[in-house]
Design a protein around this motif. Structure first.
Motif, PDB file in Angstrom:
ATOM      1  N   MET A  51     -14.447 -12.941   3.580  1.00 31.93           N
ATOM      2  CA  MET A  51     -14.488 -12.060   2.427  1.00 31.93           C
ATOM      3  C   MET A  51     -13.087 -11.471   2.206  1.00 31.93           C
ATOM      4  N   THR A  52     -12.550 -11.664   1.020  1.00 33.88           N
ATOM      5  CA  THR A  52     -11.230 -11.154   0.678  1.00 33.88           C
ATOM      6  C   THR A  52     -11.347  -9.697   0.237  1.00 33.88           C
ATOM      7  N   VAL A  53     -10.481  -8.868   0.810  1.00 30.09           N
ATOM      8  CA  VAL A  53     -10.490  -7.437   0.501  1.00 30.09           C
ATOM      9  C   VAL A  53      -9.207  -7.094  -0.244  1.00 30.09           C
ATOM     10  N   GLN A  54      -9.359  -6.409  -1.373  1.00 28.60           N
ATOM     11  CA  GLN A  54      -8.204  -5.912  -2.121  1.00 28.60           C
ATOM     12  C   GLN A  54      -8.142  -4.390  -1.941  1.00 28.60           C
ATOM     13  N   TYR A  55      -6.939  -3.883  -1.725  1.00 30.05           N
ATOM     14  CA  TYR A  55      -6.716  -2.447  -1.544  1.00 30.05           C
ATOM     15  C   TYR A  55      -5.849  -1.944  -2.681  1.00 30.05           C
ATOM     16  N   ARG A  56      -6.200  -0.759  -3.189  1.00 34.89           N
ATOM     17  CA  ARG A  56      -5.371  -0.153  -4.241  1.00 34.89           C
ATOM     18  C   ARG A  56      -5.725   1.320  -4.391  1.00 34.89           C
ATOM     19  N   VAL A 111      -5.925   8.924  -3.168  1.00 25.99           N
ATOM     20  CA  VAL A 111      -7.248   8.298  -3.105  1.00 25.99           C
ATOM     21  C   VAL A 111      -7.017   6.796  -3.176  1.00 25.99           C
ATOM     22  N   HIS A 112      -7.370   6.116  -2.104  1.00 25.79           N
ATOM     23  CA  HIS A 112      -7.092   4.690  -1.932  1.00 25.79           C
ATOM     24  C   HIS A 112      -8.403   3.993  -1.603  1.00 25.79           C
ATOM     25  N   ALA A 113      -8.587   2.767  -2.098  1.00 20.54           N
ATOM     26  CA  ALA A 113      -9.885   2.115  -1.939  1.00 20.54           C
ATOM     27  C   ALA A 113      -9.765   0.644  -1.586  1.00 20.54           C
ATOM     28  N   ALA A 114     -10.876   0.138  -1.035  1.00 25.18           N
ATOM     29  CA  ALA A 114     -11.020  -1.275  -0.696  1.00 25.18           C
ATOM     30  C   ALA A 114     -12.125  -1.867  -1.561  1.00 25.18           C
TER      31      ALA A 114
END
Length: 177
Positions: A1-6, A71-74
């Motif tokens: 599963m590819t996870v993007q963070y931003r 505030v940062h998310a996956a």
């Protein structure tokens, strides 16, 4: 599963963002302060968020962004799987703490390194803002505490009074940046 963070922006913060997010945590054992020592005690319960909890969380995250916080998310497949927030105001005098106000990973996405990546992003942001340490008022569940210990956290040298009053069973931690 590819996870993007931003980083998240205020316009994204809505109840819809959390539609696939599962906060649920089955807790069996917790750390408790007894006498002069921390001990593990049986305290079984299921920790989950009500609709009111989600609304409170959204208000808090919006306030964090409005005041210059982080505030940062996956995301996996476009769905939120984890998030972290850090408040922007230094406290604790020479300790130069910044408050890690939330760190949560959706139940099905735990143990995949998402929490670690989010924590490291929070540390980097706090360091760039001039903090010496992150302050964490952390859930006392054995699993939560094992995560924070693995991240290098130890008991806080200085306790944040409001955190202790709001969540008396939380463990007050710090992490040197």
């Amino acid at each position: 599963m590819t996870v993007q963070y931003r980083d998240l922006c205020g316009q994204e913060l809505s109840r819809d963002l959390f539609k696939g997010f599962v906060r649920r945590q089955v807790v069996t054992d917790c750390w408790r302060w007894e006498g002069e020592n921390w001990v593990v005690k049986k305290d079984p319960f299921i920790d989950d968020w009500s609709e009111e909890d989600y609304q409170t969380l959204l208000a808090c995250l919006k306030r964090t962004l409005q005041t210059g916080g982080f505030v940062h998310a996956a995301f996996c497949g476009g769905s939120l799987k984890g998030f972290v927030s850090v408040e922007p105001v230094l406290f604790g005098g020479a300790h130069r703490y910044l408050d890690l106000s939330s760190l949560h990973v959706s139940e099905e996405a735990r143990k995949m390194g998402i929490g670690r990546a989010l924590f490291l992003a929070a540390k980097e942001w706090a360091k760039e803002k001039g903090a010496k340490k992150l302050y964490i008022s952390a859930h006392s569940a054995v699993e939560s505490q094992a995560f924070y210990k693995a991240m290098g956290c130890v008991e806080a040298e200085l306790y944040h009074k409001e955190h202790v009053e709001k969540e008396p069973f939380d463990c007050q931690l710090e992490c040197v940046l």
